[in-house]
Design a protein around this motif. Sequence first.
Motif, PDB file in Angstrom:
ATOM      1  N   LYS B 119       1.561 -19.996 -45.494  1.00  0.00           N
ATOM      2  CA  LYS B 119       1.305 -18.915 -44.602  1.00  0.00           C
ATOM      3  C   LYS B 119      -0.403 -19.148 -44.443  1.00  0.00           C
ATOM      4  O   LYS B 119      -0.964 -19.556 -45.479  1.00  0.00           O
ATOM      5  CB  LYS B 119       1.262 -17.814 -45.360  1.00  0.00           C
ATOM      6  CG  LYS B 119       0.744 -16.489 -44.566  1.00  0.00           C
ATOM      7  CD  LYS B 119       1.082 -15.186 -45.512  1.00  0.00           C
ATOM      8  CE  LYS B 119       0.063 -14.125 -45.222  1.00  0.00           C
ATOM      9  NZ  LYS B 119       0.438 -13.221 -44.190  1.00  0.00           N
ATOM     10  N   TYR B 120      -0.737 -19.182 -43.273  1.00  0.00           N
ATOM     11  CA  TYR B 120      -2.132 -19.451 -42.776  1.00  0.00           C
ATOM     12  C   TYR B 120      -3.093 -18.246 -42.610  1.00  0.00           C
ATOM     13  O   TYR B 120      -2.223 -17.130 -42.332  1.00  0.00           O
ATOM     14  CB  TYR B 120      -2.318 -20.532 -41.613  1.00  0.00           C
ATOM     15  CG  TYR B 120      -1.616 -20.102 -40.446  1.00  0.00           C
ATOM     16  CD1 TYR B 120      -1.868 -19.106 -39.633  1.00  0.00           C
ATOM     17  CD2 TYR B 120      -0.432 -20.550 -39.997  1.00  0.00           C
ATOM     18  CE1 TYR B 120      -1.409 -18.785 -38.393  1.00  0.00           C
ATOM     19  CE2 TYR B 120       0.297 -20.555 -38.937  1.00  0.00           C
ATOM     20  CZ  TYR B 120      -0.203 -19.705 -38.017  1.00  0.00           C
ATOM     21  OH  TYR B 120       0.276 -19.424 -36.743  1.00  0.00           O
ATOM     22  N   SER B 121      -4.256 -18.184 -42.637  1.00  0.00           N
ATOM     23  CA  SER B 121      -5.147 -17.169 -42.253  1.00  0.00           C
ATOM     24  C   SER B 121      -5.249 -16.819 -40.950  1.00  0.00           C
ATOM     25  O   SER B 121      -5.207 -17.922 -40.261  1.00  0.00           O
ATOM     26  CB  SER B 121      -6.591 -17.174 -42.921  1.00  0.00           C
ATOM     27  OG  SER B 121      -7.139 -18.536 -42.282  1.00  0.00           O
ATOM     28  N   PHE B 122      -5.413 -15.394 -40.620  1.00  0.00           N
ATOM     29  CA  PHE B 122      -5.474 -15.200 -39.219  1.00  0.00           C
ATOM     30  C   PHE B 122      -6.184 -13.764 -39.083  1.00  0.00           C
ATOM     31  O   PHE B 122      -6.053 -13.006 -39.925  1.00  0.00           O
ATOM     32  CB  PHE B 122      -3.971 -15.307 -38.388  1.00  0.00           C
ATOM     33  CG  PHE B 122      -3.936 -14.839 -37.087  1.00  0.00           C
ATOM     34  CD1 PHE B 122      -4.534 -15.649 -36.251  1.00  0.00           C
ATOM     35  CD2 PHE B 122      -3.601 -13.501 -36.701  1.00  0.00           C
ATOM     36  CE1 PHE B 122      -4.421 -15.297 -34.868  1.00  0.00           C
ATOM     37  CE2 PHE B 122      -3.697 -13.183 -35.270  1.00  0.00           C
ATOM     38  CZ  PHE B 122      -3.774 -14.199 -34.331  1.00  0.00           C
ATOM     39  N   ASP B 127     -10.713 -16.417 -43.343  1.00  0.00           N
ATOM     40  CA  ASP B 127     -10.988 -17.603 -43.814  1.00  0.00           C
ATOM     41  C   ASP B 127     -10.895 -18.894 -42.966  1.00  0.00           C
ATOM     42  O   ASP B 127      -9.555 -19.425 -42.546  1.00  0.00           O
ATOM     43  CB  ASP B 127     -10.741 -17.904 -45.247  1.00  0.00           C
ATOM     44  CG  ASP B 127     -11.095 -19.026 -45.723  1.00  0.00           C
ATOM     45  OD1 ASP B 127     -12.235 -19.461 -45.252  1.00  0.00           O
ATOM     46  OD2 ASP B 127     -10.367 -19.700 -46.945  1.00  0.00           O
ATOM     47  N   ILE B 128     -11.699 -19.533 -42.072  1.00  0.00           N
ATOM     48  CA  ILE B 128     -11.538 -20.442 -41.278  1.00  0.00           C
ATOM     49  C   ILE B 128     -10.746 -21.790 -41.963  1.00  0.00           C
ATOM     50  O   ILE B 128      -9.904 -22.384 -41.431  1.00  0.00           O
ATOM     51  CB  ILE B 128     -12.785 -21.112 -40.607  1.00  0.00           C
ATOM     52  CG1 ILE B 128     -13.359 -19.867 -40.110  1.00  0.00           C
ATOM     53  CG2 ILE B 128     -12.292 -22.103 -39.526  1.00  0.00           C
ATOM     54  CD1 ILE B 128     -12.611 -19.153 -38.813  1.00  0.00           C
ATOM     55  N   ALA B 129     -11.080 -21.946 -43.001  1.00  0.00           N
ATOM     56  CA  ALA B 129     -10.609 -23.107 -43.992  1.00  0.00           C
ATOM     57  C   ALA B 129      -9.023 -22.964 -44.315  1.00  0.00           C
ATOM     58  O   ALA B 129      -8.426 -23.799 -44.604  1.00  0.00           O
ATOM     59  CB  ALA B 129     -11.275 -23.381 -45.116  1.00  0.00           C
ATOM     60  N   ARG B 165     -18.435 -20.838 -42.914  1.00  0.00           N
ATOM     61  CA  ARG B 165     -19.759 -20.617 -43.050  1.00  0.00           C
ATOM     62  C   ARG B 165     -20.380 -21.148 -41.505  1.00  0.00           C
ATOM     63  O   ARG B 165     -20.987 -20.235 -40.794  1.00  0.00           O
ATOM     64  CB  ARG B 165     -20.555 -20.934 -44.133  1.00  0.00           C
ATOM     65  CG  ARG B 165     -22.004 -20.364 -44.281  1.00  0.00           C
ATOM     66  CD  ARG B 165     -22.496 -20.336 -45.540  1.00  0.00           C
ATOM     67  NE  ARG B 165     -23.800 -19.817 -45.653  1.00  0.00           N
ATOM     68  CZ  ARG B 165     -25.043 -20.514 -45.237  1.00  0.00           C
ATOM     69  NH1 ARG B 165     -24.976 -21.849 -44.899  1.00  0.00           N
ATOM     70  NH2 ARG B 165     -26.142 -19.629 -45.178  1.00  0.00           N
ATOM     71  N   ILE B 166     -20.039 -22.461 -41.090  1.00  0.00           N
ATOM     72  CA  ILE B 166     -20.514 -22.835 -39.959  1.00  0.00           C
ATOM     73  C   ILE B 166     -20.016 -22.164 -38.867  1.00  0.00           C
ATOM     74  O   ILE B 166     -20.632 -21.689 -37.951  1.00  0.00           O
ATOM     75  CB  ILE B 166     -20.186 -24.401 -40.019  1.00  0.00           C
ATOM     76  CG1 ILE B 166     -21.082 -25.251 -41.209  1.00  0.00           C
ATOM     77  CG2 ILE B 166     -20.306 -24.674 -38.616  1.00  0.00           C
ATOM     78  CD1 ILE B 166     -20.388 -26.689 -41.026  1.00  0.00           C
ATOM     79  N   VAL B 167     -18.800 -21.948 -38.736  1.00  0.00           N
ATOM     80  CA  VAL B 167     -18.073 -21.163 -37.875  1.00  0.00           C
ATOM     81  C   VAL B 167     -18.713 -19.610 -37.519  1.00  0.00           C
ATOM     82  O   VAL B 167     -18.826 -19.224 -36.390  1.00  0.00           O
ATOM     83  CB  VAL B 167     -16.530 -21.082 -37.886  1.00  0.00           C
ATOM     84  CG1 VAL B 167     -15.846 -20.213 -37.067  1.00  0.00           C
ATOM     85  CG2 VAL B 167     -16.002 -22.428 -37.422  1.00  0.00           C
ATOM     86  N   LYS B 168     -18.656 -18.932 -38.597  1.00  0.00           N
ATOM     87  CA  LYS B 168     -19.350 -17.655 -38.611  1.00  0.00           C
ATOM     88  C   LYS B 168     -20.591 -17.568 -38.097  1.00  0.00           C
ATOM     89  O   LYS B 168     -20.930 -16.706 -37.269  1.00  0.00           O
ATOM     90  CB  LYS B 168     -18.838 -16.833 -39.744  1.00  0.00           C
ATOM     91  CG  LYS B 168     -17.467 -16.587 -39.833  1.00  0.00           C
ATOM     92  CD  LYS B 168     -17.051 -16.139 -41.235  1.00  0.00           C
ATOM     93  CE  LYS B 168     -15.331 -15.982 -41.109  1.00  0.00           C
ATOM     94  NZ  LYS B 168     -14.818 -15.774 -42.550  1.00  0.00           N
TER      95      LYS B 168
END
Lengths: 324, 324
Positions: B119-122, B127-129, B165-168
Motif C-alpha cells: 500500500k503506497y501513500s497518496f 509522504d513522498i518516499a 522535504r525537497i518536494v514539499k
Amino acid sequence: MDIKQIIEQITADKKEAGGIKQVYYAACGGSYGAFYPAKTFLEKEAKDIKVGLYNSNEFVHNTPKAFGENSVLVVASHKGNTPETVKAAELGKKAGVPVIALTWIEDSPITEYADYVVKYSFGENKDIAGEKTVQALMTAVEILKQTEGYENYDKFMDGVSRIDRIVKQACKHVANRALTFARKHKDDSVIYTMASGAGYGAAYMESICIFMEMQWINSASIHSGEYFHGPFEITDAEIPFVIQVSEGSTRALDERALSFLNRYAKRVEVLDAKDLGLSTIDSSVVDYFNHSLFNNVYPVYNQALAVEREHPLTTRRYMWKVEY
Amino acid sequence: MDIKQIIEQITADKKEAGGIKQVYYAACGGSYGAFYPAKTFLEKEAKDIKVGLYNSNEFVHNTPKAFGENSVLVVASHKGNTPETVKAAELGKKAGVPVIALTWIEDSPITEYADYVVKYSFGENKDIAGEKTVQALMTAVEILKQTEGYENYDKFMDGVSRIDRIVKQACKHVANRALTFARKHKDDSVIYTMASGAGYGAAYMESICIFMEMQWINSASIHSGEYFHGPFEITDAEIPFVIQVSEGSTRALDERALSFLNRYAKRVEVLDAKDLGLSTIDSSVVDYFNHSLFNNVYPVYNQALAVEREHPLTTRRYMWKVEY
C-alpha cells in the motif's frame, strides 16, 4: 558480409568472454523508430539477452553499466552523419564493443567507428526487405538464433521474402484513400496516430517525422492500450486520428481503440494490416512486419497531404538550417 | 512485510530455480508512468537482469517468452481495479510468477492475484518516499541489491530519506509561477511537455493524465534528445512547452533543448531540478529522484490551471462514465 555472417563473426569473437548478453540499439528520430521492431523482437522472444533501445544522446549520457565485453551496439543514421549517433558509435568503438552501423551512405562519418557497415535500401522502388527496419530486425533475429536459438526463424525469413510484395500492393490499395484523407485534413492543426505492439514505432515516426517535422502539425503517437487511461478524454467529433490496426498479438488492443473511436470520434483514418494483406505472413512472426507495412503506406498519405497543403515534405525552418 | 523482505522472500523461493532473472512492470496510464524510474534503474544499473515495462493490456496480449520461473511481476493500480492490470496480475498468478501489487486500496480486486500487496501513500501531505513511484523503485533497487549487488544502495536510501522535504519545499517554490502559468495558458489548445532520462515518465504522465485527460488540451511528451530529430520543427512563438531540466546523467540533453527553446520559442515553462533543490541528493543516484520531484510539482500547476480554466481536474466525459 551479410548480417548472418556479421553475427557469426561477433559470436565467434565473444565466445571466450561468454558470448552476446546485451544488445543495444541507438539512433535518433526516424532511425530510432526503425529500431522499434528489433527491440520489441528481443524483448518478447529472448529469454536471457538484455535489449535496450535508446535515443543516441541519451545512450551517450546515460550509458547502461552492462555495456561492455558481452555487448553489441547497433546504430543507424541515414546519411551516416547524425552527430549524436556518431558519438554513440565512437563510444562503442572505444569500449571495444562491436558496432554495427546501418546507413544509406557507406562512405560517411559513422563508418569510421563501425566494425560492420550495413547499407540498406532506400528511395523509389526500394526493396522493402532491404530497408533499415528489416535489416535492424535481422540483427536481432540472427543474434537470437545464434545464441539462445529461434524456433520460428524459417517462418520469419519467409515473412521477409513476402514483405516487399505486400507493401507495394498495399500502397496501391490506399492511393485513393490517401487523396481523400489529404483533402479532409489539409486544414488540421493536430492529428494523432495510434498503435500498439511491434508496429508502434511506425506511429511514432509518422507523428514526429511527418506531422510535426515535415508538416508542422501538432501530433502525438498514442499507445492503443494507454489510450483508455488518459488520452481518450481528448476524443471528440473534431480531433483526427490515424489508427494502425495491427496483425498479430496486440490486434485486440487496436480493435478496442477503434471501436471506441467509431463511437465517439468522427474523423478516423484506419490502416488495417489485415485489409492491407499482412495476414499471409505466419502468425508466429507477423507482429514484426507491421512496422514495415505501415511505415511504407504512410508515405502515400504524406505525399498527398503535402500537395494538398502546399507544404512540401522537404520544408524545414530549423533542421540543417540553424545551429542546434 | 516491507519491500526488502518481500524481495528476500522471493529470492529465497527462487534460489533452486536460479534466482530472479527478469523483472516485469505492468500498469496503465499514470501507474505506467510511475514505473518508468524503476524500469530505467534496472536498464541502467543491472548487468544481467532483464527488465520490461508494459502497458498491462500489451503485457497480457504480448507476454514475453521469458516470463516464467525466473520472473517477478510488479503491477500497480491506484484503486486496485484497473481491469487490464488485474488481468496481468492474474496471468502472473496462474504462471506461478510472484506478483507484487502496488495499490492505494488494500482490499481491492487486484489483491486476489497478488502474492504481495504494497500500500503506497497518496493524498494531501502524503509522504513522498512512500509514494507509488518510490515504492516501485524500491522493488528494483532491492532486486538489484539482493542479486547482482548495488554499490550505491546507501546513497539511494539517503536520497529516499531526503525526497519528501525537497518536494514539499519545491512545491512552495513554484506556487506563484504556477498561478502565472495558469493565467498565460488558460486558452491554449496544445501544451507540450519535454524531458529525458529516468524522469521522462513524469512528463508522460503530465501529458496524458493531466493535459489530455483532465484538461482536454492536446499534448505530447517529447524526449529532449529526440526533439532535434523531428518535433523541434513545430516550435514557434506561440506553441507552449513545459520542460523538465533534470538533475543527473541526462541534464545536458534537457539544457540543449532549453537553449533551443530560448532562441525560437516564446512560451516556455522551465522546471529545473537544480533550482528546485534536487542537487542535495548524491549524483550517483539523483537521476532516479527526478520523477518524484517533477511529478509532485506539476500538481501545483495543475490545480492553478484547473481553476483558471474553470475545468475541474475531476471532469471526465468518458472515463468511468461510458463502456470501453
